[in-house]
Design a protein around this motif. Structure first.
Motif, PDB file in Angstrom:
ATOM      1  N   MET A   1       1.334  -3.974 -23.717  1.00  0.00           N
ATOM      2  CA  MET A   1       1.161  -3.850 -22.298  1.00  0.00           C
ATOM      3  C   MET A   1       2.398  -3.373 -21.292  1.00  0.00           C
ATOM      4  N   LEU A   3       3.246  -0.546 -20.447  1.00  0.00           N
ATOM      5  CA  LEU A   3       2.773   0.421 -19.353  1.00  0.00           C
ATOM      6  C   LEU A   3       2.457  -0.123 -18.298  1.00  0.00           C
ATOM      7  N   ASN A   4       1.719  -1.538 -18.521  1.00  0.00           N
ATOM      8  CA  ASN A   4       1.352  -2.193 -17.053  1.00  0.00           C
ATOM      9  C   ASN A   4       2.680  -2.678 -16.278  1.00  0.00           C
ATOM     10  N   LYS A   6       5.626  -1.209 -16.437  1.00  0.00           N
ATOM     11  CA  LYS A   6       6.080  -0.044 -15.709  1.00  0.00           C
ATOM     12  C   LYS A   6       5.506   0.398 -14.446  1.00  0.00           C
ATOM     13  N   MET A   7       4.102   0.367 -14.593  1.00  0.00           N
ATOM     14  CA  MET A   7       3.215   0.524 -13.333  1.00  0.00           C
ATOM     15  C   MET A   7       3.720  -0.260 -12.330  1.00  0.00           C
ATOM     16  N   LEU A  10       6.939   0.772 -10.879  1.00  0.00           N
ATOM     17  CA  LEU A  10       6.858   1.861  -9.861  1.00  0.00           C
ATOM     18  C   LEU A  10       6.020   1.961  -8.735  1.00  0.00           C
ATOM     19  N   ASN A  11       4.995   0.744  -8.601  1.00  0.00           N
ATOM     20  CA  ASN A  11       4.425   0.633  -7.551  1.00  0.00           C
ATOM     21  C   ASN A  11       5.082  -0.104  -6.507  1.00  0.00           C
ATOM     22  N   ARG A  14       6.670   2.465  -4.564  1.00  0.00           N
ATOM     23  CA  ARG A  14       5.965   3.542  -4.181  1.00  0.00           C
ATOM     24  C   ARG A  14       5.717   3.386  -2.639  1.00  0.00           C
ATOM     25  N   GLU A 303      -7.500   2.955  -7.790  1.00  0.00           N
ATOM     26  CA  GLU A 303      -7.020   2.640  -8.805  1.00  0.00           C
ATOM     27  C   GLU A 303      -7.168   1.689  -9.670  1.00  0.00           C
ATOM     28  N   ILE A 307      -8.690   1.578 -13.491  1.00  0.00           N
ATOM     29  CA  ILE A 307      -8.261   0.738 -14.687  1.00  0.00           C
ATOM     30  C   ILE A 307      -9.299   0.035 -15.333  1.00  0.00           C
ATOM     31  N   SER A 316      -5.759  -7.858 -17.158  1.00  0.00           N
ATOM     32  CA  SER A 316      -4.714  -7.105 -17.051  1.00  0.00           C
ATOM     33  C   SER A 316      -4.483  -6.419 -15.462  1.00  0.00           C
TER      34      SER A 316
END
Lengths: 409, 245
Positions: A1, A3-4, A6-7, A10-11, A14, A303, A307, A316
């Motif tokens: 997980m 990438l979660n 990392k998202m 980044l969020n 954002r 989004e 998902i 998640s």
């Protein structure tokens, strides 16, 4: 997980303006908590060390029954010279003990010939007391030394009350250990302040031998022990208790904490105020984070729907949003603690004097003492509040209908 | 049968009224087929796709995947079904804007807990001709490129069925043609089943079965064999006519 996570990171960046506002709330909250906690910690430490180094020492040793009965029959609960000598030998062999000294307390009247005032005095060993009573400041005249046979240190309130002068002789009247009345003359060597106005108005110190002569005894009321480190008090107390029991000494002990009722009342009061302020600050921080996360959920409804549509479970999605909150909390609390520490350094070097506290006779420079436990506590609380306040928005996100979320414009 | 819907209905509450988006729809989707569901806007084809892919629960009727019913499955189980067996392509691409193309493609794999996601993600991007764009974010890609990334995301986990809802609706004709061809190629190569909802005719030449929907009902089905037969009969009739004349 991964990438979660990392998202999530980044969020956070954002919508940087909104994140910045939320971060500001956490930073300000943490800074305020750190500064206030550091300030009251310095107050506690100042009060504690002032009490220890002006009156109490770390540990006091008395004849058994002294604390219970000394108010009515103090003369019956004095430490004899044999006990004093034994205790002194034991304490001097202990590496944690910096010094031990004797005191003989008395109540009486002091007079300048025209005016008499009630005093609470003590006979001391001046050489040792100079180190023990480092918080007692000399305002006028000279300090007391062992060869000042008739010398005395007078509280500034008492000194002013008697309109006395340094070098002037005063007469002390008190009852001896046998109940007779006795009087001696003492010379005012110096004027001192303990920092507590009520004490200074009735305070007098003279050589132990002179007070023993006044009370017609060779005994002492108590032995006062000064340790190298205040934090060792309980440890040394327990150790001494065991040693004294082994030596079959008929004595009892009290720590500074047991004797400092007023200190604990102040600490209790300030802790309650601090808790109240902490709740308000954390509530504001929580609202700010919850608002940010609710906005994020609303803005990113589609989004979240995507998902969920491609196989992301509600867990998640929750993990994603709580990770975002945790990242905001992590950055905010770290920066908040850094700002708090920086603010503390600035204030400590500012020389800003605090107003004289109620009941005190001295003002003091502002001091912020930050301890590791405060940093850890503030960090964990801010992080916890950040995550906790995002639970509702995250839960709301998990309850979104996938189809509705995908249709959301 | 890979996927089967029997008498499926789906209704929505609109205030006090009830809107029946699907009305007793039945459909059989064999393995490796290329199903095109054709219909005008509001005909119910997107709802059918949502229901078949488990995005929305049915109001009544039965759904089977590999002969196992999933019409009464919990939301969580349907999510796991989608994660493990289905790929989805959206009309608006629905890429995650903070991610690069590669990260978007790898995301379903991370949901599956696949360790070597990057290599598989690059393979998928290579297959759709976007390997060189793996570091681009969606905002840096054209519509066609975004839809290719979305296709790569749908195929990366090697699903049994890919659902595509109007995959060419937001694209120009030329780009649309390349996407149609790409999906047809993927169907031919990887034998993955495609279920495509569209109001265009672009997919018709590749469809193994074509369904027509209107007003939430299935109006008819034309299989490729029938279409070819009809086409052959037309040629023969024309020949006879020409000879007679």
């Amino acid at each position: 997980m991964l990438l979660n996570q990392k998202m999530a990171l980044l969020n956070v960046f954002r919508n940087y303006r909104r994140s910045l506002i939320t971060l500001s709330a956490i930073i300000l909250g943490c800074t305020a908590l750190i500064l206030f906690a550091g300030f009251i910690n310095s107050m506690y430490q100042g009060m504690r060390e002032n009490l220890i180094h002006s009156q109490l020492g770390h540990i006091q040793i008395y004849a058994k029954g002294y604390n219970k009965n000394s108010a009515s029959e103090p003369e019956k609960y004095l430490l004899d010279s044999t006990t004093v000598s034994k205790v002194q030998d034991i304490l001097e062999a202990d590496a944690d003990v910096l010094l031990v000294t004797e005191r003989l307390n008395f109540n009486g009247l002091i007079s300048n010939g025209s005016q008499s005032v009630a005093v609470v005095g003590e006979g001391i060993v001046p050489d040792k007391e100079a180190l023990l009573s480092s918080a007692v400041s000399l305002k006028q005249g000279d300090d007391l030394f062992s060869d000042d046979t008739y010398g005395s240190l007078v509280g500034d309130g008492l000194f002013n009350g008697l309109s006395a002068n340094v070098g002037e002789y005063l007469t002390i009247l008190s009852s001896t250990a046998d109940g007779a009345i006795n009087a001696i003359d003492v010379q005012v060597t110096g004027v001192v302040s303990t920092g507590v106005r009520e004490v200074d108005a009735r305070f007098i110190r003279a050589n132990l031998s002179l007070i023993q002569e006044l009370l017609y005894t060779d005994k002492v009321s108590r032995m006062v022990v000064l340790l190298n480190n205040t934090d060792d008090t309980d440890k040394v107390f327990q150790k001494l208790e065991q040693i004294f029991e082994e030596h079959d000494l008929n004595i009892e002990m009290r720590t500074w904490s047991q004797l400092a009722g007023y200190y604990h009342e102040v600490v209790g009061l300030f802790n309650s105020i601090f808790q109240f302020i902490k709740i308000i600050v954390l509530f504001i921080v929580a609202l700010s984070i919850a608002n940010t996360m609710l906005m994020a959920v609303m803005e990113r409804t589609r989004e979240i729907g995507t998902i969920r549509a491609i196989g992301g479970t509600p867990l998640s999605v929750m993990n994603l949003l709580l990770s975002e909150a945790a990242i905001i909390g992590l950055i905010g609390s770290t920066l908040g603690i850094a700002c708090g520490w920086f603010g503390a350094e600035m204030l400590n070097h500012s020389g800003w004097m605090m107003p004289t506290p109620p009941g005190s006779s001295q003002s003091y420079p502002i001091r912020i003492i930050i301890e590791q436990s405060m940093i850890v506590e503030t960090f964990l609380i801010a992080l916890g509040v950040a995550v906790a306040s995002s639970i509702y928005p995250a839960f709301k996100a998990t309850r979104l209908s996938v189809a509705d979320a995908l249709r959301f414009v | 049968m890979l996927l089967r819907a029997t008498n499926v209905s789906k209704s929505y509450k609109l205030g006090e009224n009830e809107l029946r988006a699907l009305n007793e729809v039945s459909i059989d989707i064999p393995q490796q087929s290329f199903i095109v569901i054709h219909g005008k806007s509001g005909s119910g084809k997107s709802t059918l796709l949502n229901v078949l892919s488990g995005i929305e629960p049915v109001s009544s009727g039965s759904l089977y995947f590999n002969d196992e019913s999933f019409s009464t499955m919990s939301e969580r189980k349907r999510t796991l079904l989608r994660r493990d067996h289905f790929g989805i392509i959206f009309q608006n691409f629905n890429l995650l804007p903070v991610f690069t193309a590669l990260e978007n493609v790898c995301y379903p794999l991370s949901l599956l807990g696949v360790g070597d996601a990057r290599r598989q993600g690059m393979d998928a991007l290579e297959r759709v001709g976007l390997a060189n764009f793996h570091n681009h974010r969606p905002a840096q890609l054209s519509g066609g490129q975004m839809q290719r990334v979305a296709i790569a995301r749908a195929i990366v986990s090697k699903p049994d069925v890919i659902f595509a809802d109007e995959p060419t609706a937001n694209l120009d004709t030329q780009t649309s043609d390349t996407i149609v061809e790409l999906l047809a190629e993927l169907n031919a190569e990887s034998k993955v089943t495609f279920v495509i909802a569209t109001h265009h005719d672009d997919f018709n030449p590749y469809a193994t079965e074509r369904y027509e929907m209107a007003d939430g009902k299935m109006k008819g089905m034309v299989s490729k064999e029938v279409e070819e037969l009809m086409s052959t009969e037309r040629i023969e009739k024309n020949s006879v006519l020409e000879t007679t004349l």
